[in-house]
Design a protein around this motif. Structure first.
Motif, mmCIF file in Angstrom:
data_model
loop_
_atom_site.group_PDB
_atom_site.id
_atom_site.type_symbol
_atom_site.label_atom_id
_atom_site.label_comp_id
_atom_site.label_asym_id
_atom_site.label_seq_id
_atom_site.Cartn_x
_atom_site.Cartn_y
_atom_site.Cartn_z
ATOM 1 N N LEU A 228 0.831 -1.206 0.000
ATOM 2 C CA LEU A 228 0.000 0.000 0.000
ATOM 3 C C LEU A 228 0.865 1.254 0.000
ATOM 4 O O LEU A 228 0.609 2.200 -0.744
ATOM 5 N N ALA A 285 -1.392 0.930 -9.975
ATOM 6 C CA ALA A 285 -2.271 0.891 -8.801
ATOM 7 C C ALA A 285 -3.165 -0.341 -8.833
ATOM 8 O O ALA A 285 -3.400 -0.982 -7.802
ATOM 9 N N THR A 286 -3.674 -0.671 -10.022
ATOM 10 C CA THR A 286 -4.579 -1.820 -10.116
ATOM 11 C C THR A 286 -3.853 -3.115 -9.793
ATOM 12 O O THR A 286 -4.338 -3.945 -9.020
ATOM 13 N N LEU A 289 -3.227 -3.221 -6.148
ATOM 14 C CA LEU A 289 -4.433 -3.479 -5.362
ATOM 15 C C LEU A 289 -4.804 -4.953 -5.407
ATOM 16 O O LEU A 289 -5.155 -5.557 -4.389
ATOM 17 N N TYR A 292 -2.480 -6.765 -3.342
ATOM 18 C CA TYR A 292 -2.808 -6.472 -1.947
ATOM 19 C C TYR A 292 -3.948 -7.344 -1.456
ATOM 20 O O TYR A 292 -3.893 -7.940 -0.388
ATOM 21 N N ARG A 293 -4.989 -7.442 -2.298
ATOM 22 C CA ARG A 293 -6.133 -8.288 -1.935
ATOM 23 C C ARG A 293 -5.704 -9.730 -1.727
ATOM 24 O O ARG A 293 -6.096 -10.387 -0.771
#
Lengths: 303, 299, 348
Positions: A228, A285-286, A289, A292-293
Motif C-alpha cells: 500500500l 495501482a490496479t 491493489l 494487496y487483496r
C-alpha cells in the motif's frame, strides 16, 4: 393479564396484503437507498476512469496506440516511470524497516499511551501535501532549522537540494512511516500472548517462536502494508509539487509531476502525455491493489 | 479503554535484566519518534513567529506580525472559508449517501456490499491526481459547463472521501450488530423510521462522527484533485501551493505560509484527537479487510 | 385464543430447503421446543413465524389469522434473540418500554406495565443500567421483559440460553418456564440442547434437514422415538447394527425382537444404557468390561461384545454400588428387556 392487554393494544392484522415491500420482490426497494452512492461512484470515479483509458487509445482517426508509443518512447517519460517506481520501492521499504518495530511497540502499549501515540501517528499520517513540503523546507531547506543546527556543528554540511529525489524521499517518509504503523498495528494485535506462552511450554526459544509462528503470521500483513505504501508513494503529488517549486524544472522527474506540468504547460501534447502517464499510474495501482487483496486473503487464511 | 488494558499489559510483566535494556531501547525509539514528529512542527511554528531567520540556529527575534497580517488577509480568509465550506459539504454529502447504502446492504440487500466495497477500492488505490485528471476529461465530454465550478470540485472530493465514511460507518454497524438490533426493533413493533431514529442512529454515531471527520480532513488537505478540476477555486492548499511556488526570497512569504500551515495542522490535530477518542484508542485507519481480524477477537 | 399453525411451510435458500413442507400445530398457552442440530431449520422456522423470513410457500396462522406476508412489526409476537439484541443506547427500563412507546401507549400505562415487567423478570435494581453494565443472565431477562412488554400472543425464543454459562443456564431456563406459565403466553423455543428442550417444553418438535421428524411430550419422545434420527438425537443410546434372521434381530441371549417391516438384511437397534442389565454368570450375552467410569450414583461400563464375527461396543449404566465388584477386563452377561429396544431399518 396477557390477553386483555394485547387485545386492547395492537391493531395487528390489517386487511391490506403485504406491506413488507421486498425480500423477494421489488428491484427498486432492494436498491433504492444505495442508488445515490452508486451514482456518485459512477459519475465521480468509474465514468471518468473509463473515459480516461479510452481517450489514450483514440484520436481523430479512431483506435490507435500511437499516443502510447509516442509517450512511452520519450526519454523523459521513461525516466519518470523508473524514478517513480524506485522512489516507491525505497519509500515503502524504509517505512517497513522503521514502521514495523514501532507498530509492534505501540500495539502492546497501555490504553492511555496507545491513544496518545495513535493520535500523533494519525496526525502525521494525514499531514501531507503542500503543508508538509513547506515543513520540510523549514526543517531541511537551505535555511531550514535542522540545516542550521547541523551547520552550527558541522559547517560544511549542505542539505539535499529540495527538489531532489532524496529530499522527496525524506519528506515522503514523514507521512509514510506513521501510515505504515497505523496500517499494521491491527496485525500485531493478531499475535496472541498465549501463543508465546504456549511456545514456551513447548520449550521453544524466542527465536524459534518468531521463526515458526510470529513471522509466518505477520509477513503477509506487513507485505500488504508495504504494498500500500508503495502504491500511495508513487501517486503522491502535493508534496512533490511543493518541493519541486523552486527548481525551475530541473528537479526530480516523477510521473505525477510530469502529469501536472503536462496539463499546465504543454498545450499541444499535454493531454495525451498526461493521459498515458495517468493510465500507467492506474495500471500500477490496479496491479498493486489486486496483489494487496491476494496478500490480505493469505494473511487472513488462518483466522 | 480500560477493558483492553490487562491484555496489552501482560507482556510487560516480565521484568529483569533483559527488561531494562529493552525498556531503554523502547524509550530511545519513542524519543526519536517524538523528535521526528516535533522538529518540523517546531520549525514551522518558529517561522510563523520569526522576524528574520537566516543564519542562526534560532530566529533573531520573535513577532506576532505574521499571524496578525495573515489573519487579516482577505485572500487567505476567503481561501479558508472556501476550504471549510468544501470540507463540510464533502463530509455531509458523503454521510448522507453512505449511511443508507451501508444500512440497506446489511439489513436488506447484501448484494449492495461487494459493489460498494469495490467502489471504495478505487480512490483507495488510484492517486487523487489521476482521479482528478480523469474527472476533468470526463466532465469535458459530459458537462463542459461544470468545469472549474464548485459543484464539480464537491463531486470530486465526495468521490475520493466516501470510502473513509463507508469503512467507519460500516464498521460501527458491524460492532453494534445493527442487523440484529433492527430485527429486534421490528419484533418490538417499531415502524421503520422509529428503528432508524431510535436504534440505528444512536448506535452508529461513533462511525458517523469519525467517518465524517476523516472525509472532512481528506477534503481539507486535498490539493491534486482541486488543482485539476477546480481551476479558479481557491482553497488553502491551492493558496499554499502558489505561495510556495512564488517564493522569491522576500521576507514575509514564508512566514505567512508558516502561519497557514500551523493553522491547518492544528485543525488536523483536533480532528485526529476526536477520531481517536471516538475509536477508543483504536487505530483510525486500519488495513481495510484486516479489520475483520480485530472483530474476531471480540466476541 | 392464540395458537400458532404452520401449514405446509417451505423455505428455500438458493435451492436448499431450509424448511421442507413443515406443518405444525401449537395450541394456545403451550410451550413447544424446536430441537435439532444446527442447520436443521429450527431458527428459520422461528424467524418465519416472526416474519423475519418470508416462506417460499405455505401459510402461517397466529390465533387463527393468516399472518403470512404481514410485516413483523404488525405481528402479535415478542422475540428473544440468542445474542440478546438489547439496544445498547437504552437502559434496561427503556429497552422494556420501547415496544410500548412505539405503539404509542399512554405514559401512565407504560410506567405501570414496565414496573410490572421489571418485577416479573426481577430486574428492579438494574432498571437504570445500560446493557453493557449488566451480566449475561440479566441481559437475557431484560430481553425477555422487552419481548413480553406488549403482551404478545406468541413468545419466540431463539436459543436464548446458548450464550450463557452452565449454572446461569439452568436457573434462567426454569425462570423462563415460570414466567411463561405466569403470563400464559404461547411460546416457541428453539434449542439444540435436548435436556433443555425436555426440561422446559410441553412438547418437543425434533427437526432434521428442514423437516419435523417427531412432535411429542418429553417422556414420550424419550421412551418412544419415532424415527432413527429422533432415537440418536434424544438421550444417549446404544446403536447396534444387526443382521436379520427369520424376520428377527437380536444380540445372542441378550434380546431378540421382530425386525422393522421395511428392512431387508440389517437393522439398527437402539436401547438406553440404563436398560442394559449386567450380571455375572451365564444369564445373557457375554461381554467384556473395557472401561469403568464412575458418575456418582451410577457407573457407566464400556462393554465389548461379539456380534457374529465382529466386535460391537455398547454402554451400560448400573448403580455404582452394584458395579463396585466389577473389574476392567472381567466378563459379564448382558440382557436387555425387548420392550426397551427400538429398531429401525438401515438406510439403503
Amino acid at each position: 393479564m396477557g390477553a386483555t392487554a394485547s387485545a386492547g393494544s395492537t391493531p395487528i392484522v390489517r386487511e391490506s396484503r403485504p406491506t413488507r415491500p421486498s425480500r423477494s420482490s421489488g428491484w427498486i426497494a432492494a436498491w433504492l437507498p444505495a442508488i445515490p452512492l452508486l451514482a456518485l461512484v459512477a459519475l465521480g470515479l468509474v465514468g471518468p476512469a473509463i473515459v480516461l483509458v479510452a481517450q489514450t487509445f483514440v484520436d481523430a482517426g479512431g483506435f490507435t496506440v500511437a499516443q502510447w508509443t509516442r509517450v512511452l518512447g520519450q526519454a523523459v517519460n521513461q525516466e519518470a516511470i523508473v524514478t517513480s517506481v524506485a522512489l516507491g520501492l525505497c519509500s515503502a521499504t524504509i517505512s517497513l524497516i522503521i514502521g514495523a518495530p514501532v507498530a509492534a511497540l505501540v500495539s502492546r502499549m497501555l490504553a492511555g499511551g496507545r491513544a496518545f501515540w495513535l493520535g500523533l501517528l494519525n496526525v502525521a499520517a494525514n499531514f501531507g501535501g503542500i503543508g508538509l513540503a513547506f515543513a520540510y523546507l523549514a526543517t531541511l531547506g537551505s535555511v531550514g532549522m535542522l540545516t542550521l543546527i547541523i551547520q552550527s556543528l558541522l559547517p560544511s554540511f549542505v542539505p539535499p537540494r529540495s527538489s531532489s529525489v532524496i529530499a522527496l524521499l525524506l519528506a515522503y517518509e514523514y507521512t509514510n512511516i506513521p501510515l505504515f504503523v497505523l496500517l499494521t498495528i491491527p496485525a500485531f494485535g493478531v499475535l496472541r500472548d498465549e501463543w508465546w506462552e504456549a511456545a514456551q511450554t513447548a520449550s521453544a526459544t524466542r527465536v524459534q517462536f518468531w521463526r515458526r509462528v510470529g513471522i509466518p503470521v505477520l509477513t503477509p500483513f506487513l507485505a500488504s502494508g508495504w504494498l500500500l505504501i508503495f502504491t500511495w508513494a508513487i501517486g503522491i503529488y502535493g508534496i512533490a509539487y511543493g518541493l519541486a517549486g523552486q527548481s525551475g524544472g530541473t528537479g526530480a522527474r516523477i510521473i505525477t509531476l510530469q502529469i501536472g506540468s503536462a496539463i499546465q504547460s504543454d498545450v499541444l501534447n499535454g493531454t495525451a502525455r498526461a493521459g498515458v502517464l495517468s493510465v500507467v499510474l492506474m495500471a500500477i495501482a490496479t496491479v498493486s491493489l489486486l496483489s494487496y487483496r491476494a496478500l490480505l486473503r493469505r494473511a487472513l487464511r488462518w483466522f | 479503554m480500560s477493558a483492553a488494558a490487562p491484555a496489552v499489559a501482560a507482556p510487560n510483566r516480565r521484568a529483569g535484566a533483559g527488561g531494562t535494556a529493552r525498556r531503554a531501547a523502547e524509550a530511545a525509539l519513542f524519543l526519536g519518534l517524538g523528535l521526528y514528529f516535533a522538529v518540523p512542527m517546531i520549525a514551522v511554528l518558529l517561522y510563523s513567529l520569526a522576524t528574520r531567520w537566516t543564519a542562526e540556529v534560532l530566529p533573531e527575534a520573535y513577532t506576532l506580525t505574521w499571524w496578525q497580517s495573515t489573519l487579516a488577509d482577505p485572500e487567505i480568509l476567503a481561501a479558508f472559508q472556501t476550504t471549510l465550506v468544501l470540507a463540510t459539504l464533502t463530509a455531509a454529502v458523503d454521510v448522507a449517501l453512505v449511511v443508507p447504502a451501508a444500512y440497506w446492504a446489511r439489513v436488506r440487500n447484501p448484494r449492495i456490499r461487494p459493489l460498494v466495497e469495490t467502489s471504495a477500492a478505487i480512490p483507495f488505490a488510484l492517486p487523487y491526481l489521476v482521479i482528478g485528471f480523469a474527472l476533468l476529461q470526463f466532465s469535458g465530454i459530459v458537462a463542459p459547463g461544470l468545469q472549474g465550478t464548485f459543484p464539480l470540485v464537491v463531486l470530486g472530493h465526495c468521490a475520493i472521501a466516501f470510502p473513509f465514511v463507508y469503512w467507519a460507518v460500516d464498521g460501527s454497524m458491524a460492532a453494534a450488530g445493527i442487523e440484529r438490533l433492527s430485527e429486534a426493533g421490528e419484533t418490538c413493533g417499531a415502524p421503520p423510521w422509529q428503528i432508524i431514529r431510535r436504534i440505528v442512529f444512536p448506535n452508529i454515531t461513533p462511525g458517523i462522527v469519525s467517518g465524517s471527520l476523516l472525509a472532512f480532513a481528506t477534503s481539507f488537505g486535498e490539493f491534486a484533485l482541486t488543482q485539476m478540476v477546480g481551476r479558479g477555486i481557491y482553497t488553502i492548499p491551492i493558496w499554499s501551493a502558489s505561495a510556495i511556488r512564488s517564493y522569491s526570497g522576500e521576507s514575509g512569504d514564508f512566514n505567512r505560509l508558516a502561519v497557514v500551515t500551523m493553522i491547518s495542522f492544528f485543525v488536523l490535530f483536533v480532528l485526529s484527537a476526536i477520531v481517536v477518542y471516538f475509536n477508543r484508542g483504536q487505530a483510525a485507519r486500519l488495513l481495510p479487510g484486516a479489520a475483520t481480524v480485530d472483530k474476531r477477537e471480540q466476541p | 385464543m392464540s395458537g400458532v399453525t404452520l401449514e405446509r411451510v417451505t423455505k428455500t435458500f438458493s435451492q436448499v430447503h431450509a424448511l421442507d413442507d413443515v406443518s405444525l400445530e401449537i395450541v394456545s398457552g403451550e410451550l413447544v421446543a424446536l430441537l435439532g442440530p444446527s442447520g436443521c431449520g429450527k431458527t428459520t422456522l422461528l424467524r418465519s413465524v416472526a416474519g423475519l423470513e418470508e416462506p417460499t410457500s405455505g401459510r402461517i396462522l397466529i390465533g387463527g389469522r393468516d399472518v403470512t406476508g404481514v410485516p413483523t412489526r404488525e405481528r402479535p409476537i415478542g422475540m428473544v434473540f440468542q445474542s440478546y439484541a438489547l439496544f445498547p443506547n437504552l437502559t434496561v427500563r427503556q429497552n422494556i418500554s420501547f415496544p410500548l412507546e412505539v405503539r404509542h401507549r399512554p405514559p401512565a400505562e407504560i410506567r405501570e406495565r414496565v414496573a410490572e415487567l421489571l418485577e416479573i423478570v426481577r430486574l428492579g435494581p438494574q432498571a437504570d443500567r445500560y446493557p453493557h453494565q449488566i451480566s449475561g443472565g440479566q441481559a437475557q431477562r431484560c430481553a425477555l421483559g422487552r419481548a413480553l412488554a406488549p403482551s404478545p400472543e406468541v413468545l419466540l425464543l431463539d436459543e436464548p440460553l446458548s450464550a450463557l454459562d452452565a449454572l446461569v443456564r439452568t436457573r434462567l431456563r426454569d425462570e423462563i418456564r415460570r414466567i411463561q406459565q405466569l403470563v400464559k403466553t404461547t411460546a416457541i423455543y428453539v434449542t439444540h440442547d435436548q435436556s433443555e428442550a425436555m426440561a422446559i417444553a410441553d412438547r418437543v418438535a425434533v427437526m432434521n434437514h428442514g423437516r419435523v421428524e417427531q412432535v411429542a411430550a418429553p417422556p414420550a419422545l424419550y421412551e418412544e422415538p419415532a424415527t432413527e434420527f429422533a432415537a440418536t438425537f434424544v438421550g444417549s443410546r446404544n446403536a447396534l447394527e444387526l443382521p436379520i434372521a427369520d424376520g428377527r434381530i437380536g444380540l445372542g441371549a441378550a434380546f431378540s425382537i421382530a425386525a422393522p417391516a421395511a428392512s431387508r438384511e440389517r437393522a439398527i437397534a437402539f436401547f438406553r444404557p440404563e436398560d442394559v442389565q449386567v450380571a455375572v454368570g451365564s444369564m445373557g450375552h457375554p461381554a467384556v468390561v473395557e472401561m469403568k467410569i464412575f458418575l456418582g450414583p451410577t457407573t457407566r461400563l464400556h462393554l465389548a461384545t461379539a456380534v457374529g464375527d465382529r466386535t460391537a461396543r455398547l454402554h451400560a449404566d448400573m448403580p455404582s454400588r452394584a458395579a463396585a465388584h466389577l473389574e476392567e477386563g472381567s466378563v459379564v452377561a448382558v440382557r436387555v428387556d425387548p420392550q426397551h429396544v427400538r429398531a429401525f431399518p438401515v438406510d439403503a
